[in-house]
Design a protein around this motif. Structure first.
Motif, short mmCIF file in Angstrom:
data_model
loop_
_atom_site.label_atom_id
_atom_site.label_comp_id
_atom_site.label_asym_id
_atom_site.label_seq_id
_atom_site.Cartn_x
_atom_site.Cartn_y
_atom_site.Cartn_z
N VAL A 1 0.88 -1.17 0.00
CA VAL A 1 0.00 0.00 0.00
C VAL A 1 0.91 1.22 0.00
O VAL A 1 1.64 1.43 0.98
CB VAL A 1 -0.94 0.03 1.23
CG1 VAL A 1 -1.78 1.29 1.23
CG2 VAL A 1 -1.85 -1.21 1.23
N ASP A 50 -1.70 6.26 -0.95
CA ASP A 50 -3.01 5.62 -0.77
C ASP A 50 -3.62 6.06 0.56
O ASP A 50 -2.93 6.07 1.58
CB ASP A 50 -2.83 4.09 -0.80
CG ASP A 50 -4.14 3.34 -0.91
OD1 ASP A 50 -5.05 3.57 -0.07
OD2 ASP A 50 -4.27 2.51 -1.82
N ALA A 57 -5.26 4.44 2.53
CA ALA A 57 -5.19 3.33 3.49
C ALA A 57 -3.78 3.09 4.00
O ALA A 57 -3.58 2.15 4.78
CB ALA A 57 -5.71 2.06 2.83
N TYR A 58 -2.83 3.93 3.62
CA TYR A 58 -1.43 3.69 4.00
C TYR A 58 -1.24 3.64 5.51
O TYR A 58 -0.55 2.77 6.04
CB TYR A 58 -0.55 4.78 3.40
CG TYR A 58 0.92 4.62 3.70
CD1 TYR A 58 1.64 3.52 3.25
CD2 TYR A 58 1.62 5.60 4.41
CE1 TYR A 58 3.00 3.38 3.50
CE2 TYR A 58 2.98 5.48 4.67
CZ TYR A 58 3.66 4.36 4.22
OH TYR A 58 5.01 4.22 4.47
N ALA A 111 -3.44 2.89 7.87
CA ALA A 111 -4.03 1.66 8.41
C ALA A 111 -3.15 0.47 8.09
O ALA A 111 -2.98 -0.44 8.92
CB ALA A 111 -5.43 1.46 7.83
N TYR A 112 -2.59 0.45 6.89
CA TYR A 112 -1.71 -0.64 6.47
C TYR A 112 -0.50 -0.76 7.39
O TYR A 112 -0.19 -1.85 7.91
CB TYR A 112 -1.27 -0.35 5.04
CG TYR A 112 -0.19 -1.25 4.47
CD1 TYR A 112 -0.43 -2.60 4.22
CD2 TYR A 112 1.05 -0.73 4.13
CE1 TYR A 112 0.55 -3.41 3.66
CE2 TYR A 112 2.04 -1.52 3.57
CZ TYR A 112 1.79 -2.87 3.34
OH TYR A 112 2.77 -3.66 2.79
N SER A 149 -15.16 -5.65 6.00
CA SER A 149 -14.49 -5.82 4.72
C SER A 149 -13.85 -7.20 4.66
O SER A 149 -13.53 -7.80 5.70
CB SER A 149 -13.42 -4.74 4.53
OG SER A 149 -12.75 -4.88 3.30
N CYS A 200 -7.41 -3.91 5.09
CA CYS A 200 -7.30 -2.52 4.65
C CYS A 200 -7.19 -2.46 3.14
O CYS A 200 -6.90 -3.47 2.48
CB CYS A 200 -6.09 -1.84 5.30
SG CYS A 200 -4.50 -2.57 4.88
N ALA A 201 -7.40 -1.28 2.60
CA ALA A 201 -7.24 -0.98 1.18
C ALA A 201 -8.21 -1.75 0.28
O ALA A 201 -8.07 -1.73 -0.94
CB ALA A 201 -5.79 -1.24 0.72
#
Length: 222
Positions: free
Chosen positions: A82, A86, A88-89, A91-92, A148, A152-153
């Motif tokens: 990621v 992004d 979501a970086y 969270a990654y 989900s 993440c992402a």
């Protein structure tokens, strides 16, 4: 060439799983557990005596979650990374670090004081306390995968490999029945991945070929 030094189903399974997801060529060097006691020559390569050790040219790494990030970032076309651009970086990165610092850490205490220490040094209260700690922290995974398919992402990433190993270790500890329903379904999805299955087969095949015991490291008794 990538060289991974590994004990069966130890934390070194994280980079092994990554290597299989990325379908990279590698050499797998199997070690008996614990290597610092049973494979003293390994200390020449890694003075810590721990696995994993990942070597590639001048690169030497000993942290399993960092290896997941390294392999994903150096092979971005595979889609397991990621990037900083992004949304979501953050969270990654958080999941990558949580996988070891928050999830695997309490499990190592459960292993040590419930299995690895001789009977007179075992600590049932430590085992109980840190089992509860792990299960409480696992609520974050439950909440994420209830919303989900992956952490993440919106897709499978190296973070799922890193956290997935914590679930594998929990399974060895007999804690999988206490997973929440979303975590149970998530763990089943991870185990169904061809990369996960190839990694499982690879470590067992290499252990047999290299004459290393096939008992998973978490199941080793003193």
């Amino acid at each position: 060439m990538l060289h991974l030094h590994h004990c069966l189903s130890a934390r070194s399974f994280r980079p092994l799983w990554m290597l299989e997801e990325l379908q990279l060529p590698y050499q797998l060097h199997m070690l008996p557990f614990p290597p610092r006691a049973l494979a003293r020559s390994f200390l020449e390569l890694n003075p810590l005596g721990t696995v994993p050790l990942l070597a590639q040219g001048d690169v030497r790494m000993t942290e399993s979650a960092a290896m997941c990030q390294y392999l994903a970032a150096t092979h971005p076309d595979a889609g397991l990374d990621v990037p900083p651009t992004d949304p979501a970086y953050g969270a990654y990165l958080n999941w990558l670090h949580m996988s070891d610092a928050t999830l695997t850490f309490p499990q190592t205490l459960v292993l040590r004081y419930g299995r690895f220490e001789p009977a007179e040094r075992q600590q049932p209260q430590v085992v109980e306390d840190y089992t509860r700690w792990f299960l409480a922290r696992l609520r974050a995974v439950e909440a994420a995968v209830a919303q989900s398919e992956y952490l993440c992402a919106g897709r499978f990433t190296a973070a799922d490999v890193a956290v997935g190993y914590a679930l594998l270790l929990a399974q060895h500890l007999g804690l999988a029945p206490q997973f929440g329903p979303a975590t149970k379904a998530y763990w089943q999805r991870l185990q169904a991945r061809p990369g996960y299955q190839r990694a499982m087969e690879s470590q067992l095949r290499a252990a047999v070929e290299q004459g290393v015991p096939t008992t998973p490291a978490p199941d080793t008794q003193p």
